[in-house]
Design a protein around this motif. Structure first.
Motif, mmCIF file in Angstrom:
data_model
loop_
_atom_site.group_PDB
_atom_site.id
_atom_site.type_symbol
_atom_site.label_atom_id
_atom_site.label_comp_id
_atom_site.label_asym_id
_atom_site.label_seq_id
_atom_site.Cartn_x
_atom_site.Cartn_y
_atom_site.Cartn_z
ATOM 1 N N PRO A 188 -46.950 31.348 1.002
ATOM 2 C CA PRO A 188 -46.533 30.001 1.409
ATOM 3 C C PRO A 188 -45.799 29.973 2.748
ATOM 4 N N THR A 189 -45.070 31.029 3.064
ATOM 5 C CA THR A 189 -44.399 31.093 4.367
ATOM 6 C C THR A 189 -45.415 31.141 5.500
ATOM 7 N N VAL A 190 -46.468 31.941 5.323
ATOM 8 C CA VAL A 190 -47.511 32.026 6.352
ATOM 9 C C VAL A 190 -48.194 30.673 6.527
ATOM 10 N N ILE A 191 -48.457 29.992 5.432
ATOM 11 C CA ILE A 191 -49.063 28.661 5.509
ATOM 12 C C ILE A 191 -48.154 27.704 6.275
ATOM 13 N N ALA A 192 -46.848 27.793 6.031
ATOM 14 C CA ALA A 192 -45.906 26.929 6.747
ATOM 15 C C ALA A 192 -45.882 27.248 8.231
ATOM 16 N N PHE A 193 -45.943 28.535 8.577
ATOM 17 C CA PHE A 193 -45.981 28.922 9.990
ATOM 18 C C PHE A 193 -47.208 28.340 10.690
ATOM 19 N N LEU A 194 -48.356 28.411 10.041
ATOM 20 C CA LEU A 194 -49.566 27.845 10.635
ATOM 21 C C LEU A 194 -49.495 26.324 10.700
ATOM 22 N N THR A 195 -48.769 25.712 9.788
ATOM 23 C CA THR A 195 -48.642 24.257 9.795
ATOM 24 C C THR A 195 -47.786 23.774 10.951
ATOM 25 N N ILE A 196 -46.715 24.499 11.261
ATOM 26 C CA ILE A 196 -45.815 24.035 12.317
ATOM 27 C C ILE A 196 -46.448 24.166 13.696
ATOM 28 N N LEU A 197 -47.527 24.938 13.822
ATOM 29 C CA LEU A 197 -48.190 25.025 15.116
ATOM 30 C C LEU A 197 -48.735 23.669 15.527
ATOM 31 N N GLY A 198 -49.313 22.957 14.581
ATOM 32 C CA GLY A 198 -49.830 21.628 14.887
ATOM 33 C C GLY A 198 -48.724 20.665 15.269
ATOM 34 N N PHE A 199 -47.577 20.742 14.591
ATOM 35 C CA PHE A 199 -46.457 19.869 14.941
ATOM 36 C C PHE A 199 -45.953 20.169 16.340
ATOM 37 N N SER A 200 -45.851 21.428 16.687
ATOM 38 C CA SER A 200 -45.373 21.804 18.011
ATOM 39 C C SER A 200 -46.309 21.278 19.097
ATOM 40 N N ILE A 201 -47.628 21.408 18.887
ATOM 41 C CA ILE A 201 -48.595 20.923 19.861
ATOM 42 C C ILE A 201 -48.503 19.401 19.988
ATOM 43 N N TYR A 202 -48.364 18.722 18.861
ATOM 44 C CA TYR A 202 -48.296 17.256 18.889
ATOM 45 C C TYR A 202 -47.112 16.778 19.713
ATOM 46 N N ASP A 203 -45.943 17.342 19.478
ATOM 47 C CA ASP A 203 -44.758 16.905 20.204
ATOM 48 C C ASP A 203 -44.875 17.210 21.696
ATOM 49 N N THR A 204 -45.516 18.323 22.040
ATOM 50 C CA THR A 204 -45.695 18.667 23.448
ATOM 51 C C THR A 204 -46.680 17.722 24.128
ATOM 52 N N VAL A 205 -47.761 17.375 23.425
ATOM 53 C CA VAL A 205 -48.756 16.465 23.992
ATOM 54 C C VAL A 205 -48.158 15.084 24.234
ATOM 55 N N VAL A 206 -47.221 14.659 23.404
ATOM 56 C CA VAL A 206 -46.562 13.369 23.613
ATOM 57 C C VAL A 206 -45.869 13.338 24.975
ATOM 58 N N VAL A 207 -45.169 14.398 25.312
ATOM 59 C CA VAL A 207 -44.484 14.464 26.600
ATOM 60 C C VAL A 207 -45.489 14.519 27.743
ATOM 61 N N PHE A 208 -46.489 15.385 27.628
ATOM 62 C CA PHE A 208 -47.459 15.549 28.710
ATOM 63 C C PHE A 208 -48.297 14.291 28.914
ATOM 64 N N ASP A 209 -48.602 13.570 27.845
ATOM 65 C CA ASP A 209 -49.376 12.341 27.979
ATOM 66 C C ASP A 209 -48.600 11.289 28.766
ATOM 67 N N LYS A 210 -47.305 11.206 28.548
ATOM 68 C CA LYS A 210 -46.476 10.277 29.317
ATOM 69 C C LYS A 210 -46.409 10.712 30.779
ATOM 70 N N VAL A 211 -46.362 12.002 31.046
ATOM 71 C CA VAL A 211 -46.375 12.480 32.429
ATOM 72 C C VAL A 211 -47.673 12.075 33.117
ATOM 73 N N GLN A 212 -48.802 12.247 32.436
ATOM 74 C CA GLN A 212 -50.082 11.852 33.006
ATOM 75 C C GLN A 212 -50.148 10.348 33.245
ATOM 76 N N GLU A 213 -49.617 9.588 32.315
ATOM 77 C CA GLU A 213 -49.614 8.133 32.470
ATOM 78 C C GLU A 213 -48.791 7.696 33.676
ATOM 79 N N ASN A 214 -47.608 8.265 33.835
ATOM 80 C CA ASN A 214 -46.777 7.905 34.976
ATOM 81 C C ASN A 214 -47.375 8.404 36.291
#
Length: 372
Positions: A188-214
């Protein structure tokens, strides 16, 4: 308006440049500590990775020392013994003969004062853990390659590189937390580690998308540098990033508190700790790791570097003129006006009137003729 009020309205004006430098230093220290702990302390691998036999029994008020003393006559005094939750004793040892497994089972049942059937036993071969590890590594590599390709097409390769570095940063620190505090690593720990990768990418894309928009809206219209635009974009998405992290953490914390500490579900505890750590690190890295890396790469581009140098020179000249108390144009015109106001003596003919302030000698007035 207070800082919290400005944050709620999305009107913060934080200068992230010094905080980005401090964030990178902090991340470097955390990564170094995590790697050092992995090499010195290692990971507390569960039975699914190391193989062996595991026993679990619900035994309130039974300590690790008492369990070790009870297993010492059976040759398991050096076994891995944990008290999970508040009343579950977990023992992990090497693969034993069936009769030895039953002896340990009876000893734990006597220690907990419960029937033998309430002592759970699980046996895992060492090859099972190797397969889980290899599968997790393959999944991680495929995930990183897919994310890099997608972000390169959706945004650009420099932003994709920053996002991948942030993800690797999150994985190292999350695993380092498990190594430092010796939390048990289970499937279950390994599954959680793989799950947080998607969250990390999502939060980063939010910032980069705003940079591209501006960037498309401002168009680098020779008024702000790329770094200032990234700083503005980070302020604009700060509230969204905080809200996303808080909303995502609430069910995870509920699962940790209610499921693990109240209901005593060990699997929920292992899963939720990894998720909570990964979400916090992922939200941090999207602003303080991925963003400054992209900023460093983009500001090395010739057009952004020339724009920054030109704007800095213009602002320095403006500050200098403001310090002198003049607007610069008057200083440039003042010497010429002084020259025009006072003509040289040789330029005025004797008996003729002096020049006007404009430097032009007016014509003599004509004499009125007599009427005939």
């Amino acid at each position: 308006m207070s800082a919290l009020g400005r944050l709620n309205r999305g009107e913060t004006n934080i200068d992230f440049h010094p905080w980005w430098k401090r964030g990178l230093i902090l991340s470097a220290v955390l990564v170094a500590v995590s790697i050092l702990s992995l090499f010195t302390r290692g990971l507390n691998l569960g039975i699914d990775f190391e193989g062996g036999v595991g026993w679990e029994v619900k035994a309130p008020n039974v300590t690790v020392e008492q369990t070790r003393d009870a297993l010492e006559p059976l040759g398991l005094g050096q076994a891995k013994i944990q008290v999970v939750g508040s009343d579950v004793v977990r023992v992990q040892g090497p693969t034993e003969a069936p009769e030895k497994v039953d002896e340990v089972r009876r000893a734990l049942a006597g220690l907990a004062a419960v029937p033998t059937g309430e002592v759970g036993v699980s046996t895992v071969g060492p090859s099972w853990g190797d397969e889980i590890t290899k599968s997790a590594i393959r999944a991680l590599v495929v995930f990183l390659l897919a994310v890099f390709a997608w972000l390169s097409l959706r945004l650009e390769w420099k932003m994709a590189a920053g996002a991948i570095v942030a993800v690797i940063h999150d994985v190292i620190i999350s695993v380092g937390v498990y190594s430092v505090f010796q939390f048990e690593v289970t499937p279950p720990t390994v599954i959680a580690f793989l799950t947080i990768l998607g969250f990390s990418i999502y939060d980063t894309v939010v910032v980069f998308d705003k940079v591209q928009e501006n960037q498309a809206r401002v168009g680098l219209s020779n008024r702000i540098t790329y770094g200032e635009m990234v700083n503005l974009s980070t302020n604009q998405v700060l509230l969204r990033s905080i809200n996303t992290t808080v909303v995502s953490l609430l069910p995870v914390l509920s699962m940790l508190v209610v499921g693990a500490f109240i209901l005593g579900a060990v699997t929920l505890e292992e899963f939720s700790i990894a998720l909570a750590v990964g979400m916090l690190v992922g939200a941090y890295s999207s602003i303080f790791v991925a963003t400054p890396i992209v900023l460093h790469l983009k500001e090395r581009e010739p057009k952004n570097r020339l724009l920054r140098d030109r704007l800095e020179a213009q602002r320095a000249a403006t500050a200098t003129r403001a310090g002198d108390g003049s607007d610069g144009e008057g200083e440039a015109l003042a010497p010429a006006a002084a020259r025009r106001t006072t003509p040289a003596p040789s330029s005025v003919a004797p008996g003729r009137p002096a020049g006007t302030p404009s430097g032009v000698i007016p014509p003599r007035p004509r004499k009125k003729g007599k009427r005939r």
